[in-house]
Motif scaffolding. Sequence first.
Motif, PDB file in Angstrom:
ATOM      1  N   UNK A  74      -2.935  11.069  17.363  1.00  0.00           N
ATOM      2  CA  UNK A  74      -1.569  10.539  17.344  1.00  0.00           C
ATOM      3  C   UNK A  74      -1.552   9.018  17.457  1.00  0.00           C
ATOM      4  N   UNK A  75      -2.262   8.486  18.425  1.00  0.00           N
ATOM      5  CA  UNK A  75      -2.326   7.024  18.579  1.00  0.00           C
ATOM      6  C   UNK A  75      -3.031   6.387  17.386  1.00  0.00           C
ATOM      7  N   UNK A  76      -4.071   7.067  16.882  1.00  0.00           N
ATOM      8  CA  UNK A  76      -4.794   6.548  15.731  1.00  0.00           C
ATOM      9  C   UNK A  76      -3.927   6.499  14.491  1.00  0.00           C
ATOM     10  N   UNK A  77      -3.172   7.561  14.244  1.00  0.00           N
ATOM     11  CA  UNK A  77      -2.273   7.583  13.090  1.00  0.00           C
ATOM     12  C   UNK A  77      -1.234   6.468  13.188  1.00  0.00           C
ATOM     13  N   UNK A  78      -0.620   6.315  14.355  1.00  0.00           N
ATOM     14  CA  UNK A  78       0.375   5.258  14.546  1.00  0.00           C
ATOM     15  C   UNK A  78      -0.243   3.877  14.337  1.00  0.00           C
ATOM     16  N   UNK A  79      -1.470   3.679  14.809  1.00  0.00           N
ATOM     17  CA  UNK A  79      -2.165   2.397  14.652  1.00  0.00           C
ATOM     18  C   UNK A  79      -2.396   2.072  13.185  1.00  0.00           C
ATOM     19  N   UNK A  80      -2.915   3.043  12.451  1.00  0.00           N
ATOM     20  CA  UNK A  80      -3.243   2.827  11.043  1.00  0.00           C
ATOM     21  C   UNK A  80      -1.984   2.536  10.234  1.00  0.00           C
ATOM     22  N   UNK A  81      -0.906   3.290  10.482  1.00  0.00           N
ATOM     23  CA  UNK A  81       0.335   3.082   9.738  1.00  0.00           C
ATOM     24  C   UNK A  81       0.997   1.759  10.107  1.00  0.00           C
ATOM     25  N   UNK A  82       0.958   1.380  11.373  1.00  0.00           N
ATOM     26  CA  UNK A  82       1.548   0.104  11.803  1.00  0.00           C
ATOM     27  C   UNK A  82       0.802  -1.069  11.169  1.00  0.00           C
ATOM     28  N   UNK A  83      -0.531  -1.025  11.227  1.00  0.00           N
ATOM     29  CA  UNK A  83      -1.335  -2.100  10.632  1.00  0.00           C
ATOM     30  C   UNK A  83      -1.085  -2.193   9.128  1.00  0.00           C
ATOM     31  N   UNK A  84      -0.991  -1.035   8.456  1.00  0.00           N
ATOM     32  CA  UNK A  84      -0.753  -1.031   7.006  1.00  0.00           C
ATOM     33  C   UNK A  84       0.588  -1.670   6.675  1.00  0.00           C
ATOM     34  N   UNK A  85       1.604  -1.422   7.491  1.00  0.00           N
ATOM     35  CA  UNK A  85       2.925  -2.009   7.264  1.00  0.00           C
ATOM     36  C   UNK A  85       2.886  -3.528   7.395  1.00  0.00           C
ATOM     37  N   UNK A  86       2.217  -4.019   8.438  1.00  0.00           N
ATOM     38  CA  UNK A  86       2.099  -5.470   8.644  1.00  0.00           C
ATOM     39  C   UNK A  86       1.334  -6.111   7.488  1.00  0.00           C
ATOM     40  N   UNK A  87       0.229  -5.498   7.100  1.00  0.00           N
ATOM     41  CA  UNK A  87      -0.590  -6.042   6.011  1.00  0.00           C
ATOM     42  C   UNK A  87       0.191  -6.051   4.695  1.00  0.00           C
ATOM     43  N   UNK A  88       0.942  -4.988   4.430  1.00  0.00           N
ATOM     44  CA  UNK A  88       1.713  -4.904   3.191  1.00  0.00           C
ATOM     45  C   UNK A  88       2.780  -5.995   3.137  1.00  0.00           C
ATOM     46  N   UNK A  89       3.532  -6.155   4.210  1.00  0.00           N
ATOM     47  CA  UNK A  89       4.632  -7.115   4.211  1.00  0.00           C
ATOM     48  C   UNK A  89       4.147  -8.556   4.123  1.00  0.00           C
ATOM     49  N   UNK A  90       3.082  -8.886   4.839  1.00  0.00           N
ATOM     50  CA  UNK A  90       2.559 -10.261   4.762  1.00  0.00           C
ATOM     51  C   UNK A  90       1.861 -10.518   3.430  1.00  0.00           C
ATOM     52  N   UNK A  91       1.386  -9.457   2.786  1.00  0.00           N
ATOM     53  CA  UNK A  91       0.662  -9.624   1.530  1.00  0.00           C
ATOM     54  C   UNK A  91       1.550  -9.882   0.330  1.00  0.00           C
ATOM     55  N   UNK A  92       2.813  -9.445   0.379  1.00  0.00           N
ATOM     56  CA  UNK A  92       3.705  -9.595  -0.778  1.00  0.00           C
ATOM     57  C   UNK A  92       3.886 -11.061  -1.184  1.00  0.00           C
ATOM     58  N   UNK A  93       4.331 -11.957  -0.297  1.00  0.00           N
ATOM     59  CA  UNK A  93       4.535 -13.347  -0.727  1.00  0.00           C
ATOM     60  C   UNK A  93       3.241 -14.043  -1.112  1.00  0.00           C
ATOM     61  N   UNK A  94       2.142 -13.707  -0.443  1.00  0.00           N
ATOM     62  CA  UNK A  94       0.862 -14.350  -0.756  1.00  0.00           C
ATOM     63  C   UNK A  94       0.388 -13.938  -2.137  1.00  0.00           C
ATOM     64  N   UNK A  95       0.458 -12.655  -2.444  1.00  0.00           N
ATOM     65  CA  UNK A  95       0.025 -12.169  -3.753  1.00  0.00           C
ATOM     66  C   UNK A  95       0.850 -12.788  -4.877  1.00  0.00           C
ATOM     67  N   UNK A  96       2.145 -12.854  -4.697  1.00  0.00           N
ATOM     68  CA  UNK A  96       3.011 -13.423  -5.727  1.00  0.00           C
ATOM     69  C   UNK A  96       2.729 -14.909  -5.932  1.00  0.00           C
TER      70      UNK A  96
END
Length: 561
Positions: A74-96
């Motif tokens: 449970x904690x592992x799933x929440x960790x992986x999904x939270x990190x993925x969300x942060x990485x995705x959101x910060x990656x959008x402006x940089x990639x563009x």
Amino acid sequence: MTDTVTRDTEAAAPRRSYVRLAADESREDFSLRYAPHSYRRWSPAMVASTALGGIAYLADFAIGASIVFTYGFTSGLASILCAATVIFLTGIPIARACAKYGLDMDLITRGAGFGYFGSTLTSLIYASFTFIFFALEGSIMAQAMHEVVGLPLPVGYLLTTLIVIPIVFRGMGALAKVQAWTQPVWLIGLVLPFVILAFHSPGSFGDFTHFGGTEGAGSGFSWLGFGLGTGVALSLIAQIGEQADYLRFMPAKTEQNRKRWNLAVLAAGPGWVIIGAAKQLGGALLAFVALEAVGRTHALEPVAPQIEALKPWLGSVALPTAALFVVVSQIKINVTNAYSGSLSWSNFFSRITHRHPGRVWYIFLNLAIALTLMEMNMFAALNKLLGFYSNVGIAWIAAVAADLVINKRVGWSPKYIEFKRAYLYAVNPAGFGAMVIASAVSIVAFFGVFGEYAEAFATFIAAGLALTLCPLIAWATKGKYYLARPNPVNGPDVEIADITATHTCGVCETAYELPDIADCPVRSGPICSLCCSLDAECGDACRKEPQAGPVLMPMPTVRTG
């Protein structure tokens, strides 16, 4: 005074002639400069496919398994999904930004709040990412070869290092071919174990959701486990830099290709983390299923769970099949790690030494460090190493994202990315200061000085401080430290009829597209961004002397490219 400096410098400085490897752009890939439109010959789909080929790594499997084994499902799933969300959101402006301006992560960082020398530190951070993950992936490949043919691990480490050199040496053209050719094998190898598991042991999926780990964490949610696990997963945030190394070759966005361009940038930029998060959870699942058969130590090594998952259908062929998948996966990612590492080291040393022997020579430096880490068995300290690294990595990426999303929109930062030395301050406190403060505070927290909860959430501290301080410092300084002087050639207020028009550099006498050119009062004409970076004698006169301000280029040197 200025005229004297100009005459003396021009008399002392000969025309620059780059060595063969540095001058050969088919290998050099415009490593320290803007990627011109004339070189961006690949389609959006091809660039995206090549960039996504670089995320074939199996470190995701090991990272996901390590998080879930340590902190429970449970904690592992929440960790992986939270990190993925942060990485995705910060990656959008940089990639563009990278795709739009044809710049790699280092050059974007220069103009996004760090300054010319301020981004030198981030080059080291990025180089560290590439050799840490090269070592991690190389260790996994060596483990596979040890399982199949009994090759001693130290020999396997050396072999995994040497095998990528011929590919990386040849640059983007060779990388694109390797990623395309190996993609079908990798996709089959990635999906097959889960298909077999669904048919042979469907109950394991449900059992996995009740897994409490191997450290006594339990299957329920724990805030401490969530924070610590997220910190480990966030170590992958700098992966956007490797995606950017490919995205800079994206063709120009037009009305005809707008939808395909946007989709390709989104998929190949932040989109990598969607696949990455799925691989982390998938790797944890395979490790859980194989735990009883192979033990905890081998379950954390991706090759053993892969073999166990294939056995029900492939029997004795499972071992070589799993080994083939591992080798293909690791070659796909480690050519990217080695390539990106050579770019970051080139950027670092060109600013420190004012010399550039060519990107390819730095391949050997990056691989030597990675090989040393492998021989030191860094795989055994995976969680601690990645948890520490993520504090610095996220402070850097969050500061850049804050500048692109906030500062540029409200007018505290120029609307475009200025990466050339001739127009930048050495250090911009907005991004650089935010990163240094955020990473310093989070590292202190990581070592437990502020208590166990601050230790667990150190990466959140780093992200929060960087996202807050970058706009705050830019506002307090009124954006003063973004531009040392206006850019009269291709600044935001300059109307350009043809951005692909070229100027001949007054130093190396090579023609480059307008965004790669600066006006140089010391040379009394145009100079390319790399020659400007390597000039050790000008004393930054264009930025220090008010009377040595903008000098417009002589228009007769323009020719359409």
